[in-house]
Design an enzyme around this catalytic site. Sequence first.
Site, short mmCIF file in Angstrom:
data_model
loop_
_atom_site.label_atom_id
_atom_site.label_comp_id
_atom_site.label_asym_id
_atom_site.label_seq_id
_atom_site.Cartn_x
_atom_site.Cartn_y
_atom_site.Cartn_z
CB SER A 139 -0.89 0.03 1.24
OG SER A 139 -1.54 1.29 1.38
CE1 TYR A 153 -3.87 -1.89 5.02
CE2 TYR A 153 -3.23 0.36 4.48
CZ TYR A 153 -3.63 -0.90 4.09
OH TYR A 153 -3.76 -1.18 2.75
#
Length: 259
Positions: A139, A153
Amino acid sequence: MTPFVTLEGKRALITSGTRGAGAATVALFRELGAEVLTTARTKPDALPDELFIAADLTTPEGCAALASAVLARWGGVDIVVHMLGGSTAPPGGFGALGDAEWARARALDLNLMPAVRLDRELVPDMVARGDGVVVHVTSIQRVLPLPEATTAYAAAKAALSTYSKSLSKEIGPRGVRVVRVSPGWIETEAAVDLAERLGAEGGVEAGKRMIMQSLGGIPIGRPSTPDEVANLIAFLASARAGSITGAEYVIDGGTVPTA
């Protein structure tokens, strides 16, 4: 005429392939000729039974059961695409992330350890054959975290990226390619739901603008689509990308500033 990209005859495991970019990747791989298995905790009614193995990949037992089922079905695998990921940590920055919140969010159990565990079970056969592709979906949050919302995250995705790079250096010389795909904001069903909630009276488009502003803007003016992410993954998994390994490909509409 031979198609530019084909996955004909390839056996591909795609985790978290029941919705969003994962579902788009499953559909495209099948269209390109691959034999596909995917997994999640529960099967959508529309997904054929022969494509699905139920497993909770946040646990060692779930990963082991999936790997065993894949090997029992096929005897080995040619492509593994690690799509699983997500965040359940509370907002509020680092101060909101006490030990209990880190444990409850299970950021590493969701974003890192399923890939580590499945690779450990499935990659040795690739190495023995001297052929295979592993795709880790990371990501842009690993380089562009949102401190108020995505610290856990982002840290987990950064760990996945570093692990992926190390794996590529170890098994690349043995014929197995390892690549990373780093999406920005993808317009999935969940993203649209979030935009609707954020936009309130202004509607979905207002919510989308709020999300893009929180990311510092998206130069192309829109999020990526699930199909666009799937297209990149399919190319990297194909023989057309035969000399690409150890690299990370960003697909974010220009969100991350680069020199």
